[in-house]
Design a protein around this motif. Structure first.
Motif, PDB file in Angstrom:
ATOM      1  N   VAL A  88      -5.640   4.298   4.184  1.00  0.00           N
ATOM      2  CA  VAL A  88      -5.451   3.101   5.005  1.00  0.00           C
ATOM      3  C   VAL A  88      -6.710   2.249   5.015  1.00  0.00           C
ATOM      4  N   ASP A  89      -7.868   2.886   5.137  1.00  0.00           N
ATOM      5  CA  ASP A  89      -9.129   2.140   5.140  1.00  0.00           C
ATOM      6  C   ASP A  89      -9.343   1.383   3.836  1.00  0.00           C
ATOM      7  N   ALA A  90      -8.944   2.002   2.724  1.00  0.00           N
ATOM      8  CA  ALA A  90      -9.194   1.394   1.413  1.00  0.00           C
ATOM      9  C   ALA A  90      -8.119   0.405   0.991  1.00  0.00           C
ATOM     10  N   HIS A 101       2.734   0.270  12.346  1.00  0.00           N
ATOM     11  CA  HIS A 101       2.514  -0.978  11.607  1.00  0.00           C
ATOM     12  C   HIS A 101       3.807  -1.569  11.067  1.00  0.00           C
ATOM     13  N   VAL A 119       1.378   6.228  10.616  1.00  0.00           N
ATOM     14  CA  VAL A 119       0.856   4.921  10.207  1.00  0.00           C
ATOM     15  C   VAL A 119       1.980   3.894  10.184  1.00  0.00           C
ATOM     16  N   GLY A 173      -6.053   8.511   6.418  1.00  0.00           N
ATOM     17  CA  GLY A 173      -6.999   7.553   6.980  1.00  0.00           C
ATOM     18  C   GLY A 173      -7.836   6.886   5.909  1.00  0.00           C
ATOM     19  N   GLN A 174      -8.286   7.661   4.918  1.00  0.00           N
ATOM     20  CA  GLN A 174      -9.028   7.082   3.798  1.00  0.00           C
ATOM     21  C   GLN A 174      -8.185   6.056   3.058  1.00  0.00           C
ATOM     22  N   GLY A 233      -5.129  -0.486   3.104  1.00  0.00           N
ATOM     23  CA  GLY A 233      -4.311  -1.081   4.157  1.00  0.00           C
ATOM     24  C   GLY A 233      -3.209  -0.128   4.588  1.00  0.00           C
ATOM     25  N   PRO A 234      -2.486  -0.481   5.656  1.00  0.00           N
ATOM     26  CA  PRO A 234      -1.431   0.396   6.181  1.00  0.00           C
ATOM     27  C   PRO A 234      -0.391   0.766   5.132  1.00  0.00           C
ATOM     28  N   SER A 288       0.857  -1.181   0.000  1.00  0.00           N
ATOM     29  CA  SER A 288       0.000   0.000   0.000  1.00  0.00           C
ATOM     30  C   SER A 288       0.894   1.231   0.000  1.00  0.00           C
TER      31      SER A 288
END
Length: 261
Positions: free
Chosen positions: A88-90, A142, A138, A85-86, A92-93, A18
């Protein structure tokens, strides 16, 4: 104590990673976003201009890649946090990020308005810091990652014939910011490097005050030409990948040898 290991070409792969690229709507940012996707990465394309970001993301998707378009002002920490944040949500980290958003201009120093100086510093330097900060938060949570900041050879030299003290200063700041963040986050798994492009054919470098000089710059370059955006993609992929696992705090000047003279 050293340990022996075998190098694998797979270290250059971004397959399944990602990633996030700021300034992905045009120029170097767009080229790197497309290059990351070609190397197997999932790419969050961030740009102040959402339609431009969507165009890049759509081009990636049309070639079978996975991409997301997000919009944020890189000088706004809250907007950046929301955009990351968007992503990561879509997707992944985030494992790799390139901070390419920037602006330029030219005004003689004695005539430069203080507001113009501050704006270039705010976008080109503060914006890179805030982007790296949001990305690193992030990565630190992670298991680490790689951040690549787009600086410029103008952070090392003062370009002949160009009155851009604000731009040069901002890019010199990006180089030292990169070194500072690299040393701060190294033991926590986040590598931070910079790429300093030379004269590159982008929308920024076809602005009226520089376009007439571009061909002269080509003649002043040892390799005999100015850069295309694609010349910056390989260095970015390298620094983002595991092949550069022992590189941090590097300012990789990609200028065709221009600063040698």
């Amino acid at each position: 104590m050293s340990t022996s290991s075998t190098f694998s070409p797979d270290a250059f792969s971004l397959n399944g990673k990602s990633t996030l690229v700021t300034g992905a709507g045009s120029g170097i940012g767009r080229g790197i976003a497309l290059g990351f996707a070609a190397c197997g990465a999932d790419v969050a394309c961030l740009d102040l201009n959402l339609e431009a970001a969507r165009a890049t993301a759509d081009e990636i998707a049309a070639k079978g890649g996975r991409a997301l378009a997000v919009s944020a002002d890189t000088t706004d920490a809250d907007a950046l946090a929301a955009a990351v944040g968007q992503a990561v949500d879509a997707l992944g980290p985030i494992r790799a990020a390139v901070n390419s958003a920037g602006i330029a201009g030219a005004t003689p120093a004695e005539d430069m308005d203080a507001a113009d100086f501050r704006k270039v510093i705010d976008v080109n330097l503060t914006g890179v810091f805030l982007s790296a900060q949001a990305e690193a938060r992030v990565m630190l949570a992670h298991g680490g990652g790689s951040i690549v900041n787009i600086a410029s050879m103008s952070g090392t030299i003062a370009n002949r014939g160009l009155t851009q003290a604000h731009y040069n200063s901002s890019k010199a700041g990006v180089v030292h910011l990169t070194k500072s963040l690299a040393t701060e986050w190294a033991r926590r798994g986040v590598r931070v490097n910079a790429i300093s492009p030379g004269n590159t054919y982008t929308p920024m470098n076809t602005r009226p005050e520089i376009i007439e000089r571009m061909e002269a710059y080509a003649g002043d370059t040892p390799l005999g030409r100015n850069a295309e955006v694609t010349d910056l993609v390989g260095p970015a992929v390298f620094l983002a990948s595991d092949a550069a696992a022992y590189c941090t705090g590097v300012d990789l000047i990609v200028d065709g040898g221009y600063v040698c003279w």
